[in-house]
Structures are given as C-alpha cells and as structure tokens.
Design an enzyme around this catalytic site. Sequence first.
Site, PDB file in Angstrom:
ATOM      1  N   LYS A   1      35.086  43.482  32.062  1.00 58.65           N
ATOM      2  CA  LYS A   1      36.144  44.190  32.795  1.00 58.65           C
ATOM      3  C   LYS A   1      37.416  44.160  31.947  1.00 58.65           C
ATOM      4  CE  LYS A   1      37.427  44.314  37.687  1.00 58.65           C
ATOM      5  NZ  LYS A   1      37.507  43.461  38.879  1.00 58.65           N
TER       6      LYS A   1
HETATM    7  O1  G3P Z   1      38.409  44.978  43.097  1.00 57.21           O
HETATM    8  C1  G3P Z   1      39.799  44.882  43.036  1.00 57.21           C
HETATM    9  C2  G3P Z   1      40.259  43.960  44.094  1.00 57.21           C
HETATM   10  O2  G3P Z   1      39.886  42.645  43.834  1.00 57.21           O
HETATM   11  C3  G3P Z   1      41.678  44.074  44.454  1.00 57.21           C
HETATM   12  O3  G3P Z   1      41.683  44.024  45.813  1.00 57.21           O
HETATM   13  O4  G3P Z   1      42.663  43.712  48.011  1.00 57.21           O
HETATM   14  O5  G3P Z   1      43.623  42.506  46.020  1.00 57.21           O
HETATM   15  O6  G3P Z   1      43.946  44.943  46.280  1.00 57.21           O
HETATM   16  P1  G3P Z   1      43.064  43.786  46.572  1.00 57.21           P
END
Ligand code: G3P
Length: 218
Positions: free
Chosen positions: A87
């Site tokens: 990634k």
């Molecule tokens: O896959 C990306 C994710 O981990 C981010 O999620 O909820 O932190 O915006 P969030």
Amino acid sequence: MKFFIDTASIDQIKEAKELGLLDGVTTNPSLMAKEGITGKDNILKHYATIAALVEGDVSAEVISTDFAGMIAEAKELVEIADNIIVKIPMIMDGVKAMSWCTENGIPTNCTLVFSGAQAILAAKAGATYVSPFIGRIDDTNWDGMELIKQIAEIYAIQGFETQILAASIRSSKHIVDAALAGADVVTCPLSSYLGMLKHPLTDIGLAQFLADYRKGNS
Ligand code: G3P
C-alpha cells in the site's frame, strides 16, 4: 464485488472469515497502532499472521515517503507472503514507487485517493487497487460516492485495469451505494458488514414463522 475487512484486529478478521465472505484485508499504520502493534519487527510479524489467516489479498502500508525508502519497504513486505499487496500513498514519490513496483511485478494498492485526477495517476502507474476514501470525503460535506462513480466511468472509458477499492466505508448503506457506483471492492470494519443483515421485517417474519410452527406442532 470483493469484501475486504479494514482492520488489524485478528479477532475481527477471524469473525469475518467465519461468515464465509471474506476476500481480503486492508490495514494502515493507524489501525496497527489501534491494536497496539508498534515497532517494525512486530508490525512485519503481524502482517505475516494476517496473511497466513486469509487466502485473499492483504494490504500492508509503507511508512517511507521517499522513493528509495518505499522501494526498500516494498521488497521487504512482499517477502512476507504471496498475498501481500504493498500500500503506497498518492504522493509524487509514491507514483514513482508504484510504477517501479509494476515494472518489477509487485502488486500495489494506491491509498489516500480523493480525486479522479489522482485515480488516473494510480491507474497509469499500474496500481492493482486504487483506494478512494469515501467516509473522509463525506466528512467534508462532499459526496464520497460521486468519486467512486467518476472513477468507475473514467476507468471504463479508458480501459484501465486497476480495481476500485472503496475505502473509509463506514456503514451498510455505503456498501450498497459503492456496489451501485461500480466499486470492485469495499473495505470496512466488520460492523458495516453485520449491518447489512439487519431488517426489522426479517425479524418479524421469522418470529411469525416460528410461532406458527409452534402452534401447528404443539
Ligand atoms: O481504508 C481506509 C480506512 O482505514 C480509513 O477509514 O474511517 O479512518 O476514514 P476512516
């Protein structure tokens, strides 16, 4: 559509696996820290544990922000297991690193994507997956799902093979909308998948069926 779980929690991964629907795992440095996994050796070991637990792709994120550092990390990460996807963030050195990985047969997931322009760069660099962050766009009062639609349209017109991995997905509604918008993959916490199960008419209907069965068999 593939279902990835967005977590570094072994318990959540195991629970998702038991549903029989799990196609892969995504992690990031924040999710690792949330599980208390710190220090390079522990992080690499944790990736190995996750990669052994699931058959599908496991995204492992680089920490470096320069080309040489990203390449060194990419080489190290893909040694962990055959199902590791590197990634890499959508920054200039990240684009160079993804192009290098593509030339060298290393699969990548381009992360922190917030525009169609960035998604085009990811595809041109040969990323295996592109990760637009839907929830974080919604947080800024824009519609994250519009970005998925735009990327899906661009990739279809241009014949790009990069898979659209809708990330920062936070609800079952997001999953349904991402499916409609043309995402190839969604990644989210287990709670969003479990939310898909819920409908009051299912519960009412089941209670009625069981009550009628009991009446007929008492
Ligand atoms: O896959 C990306 C994710 O981990 C981010 O999620 O909820 O932190 O915006 P969030």
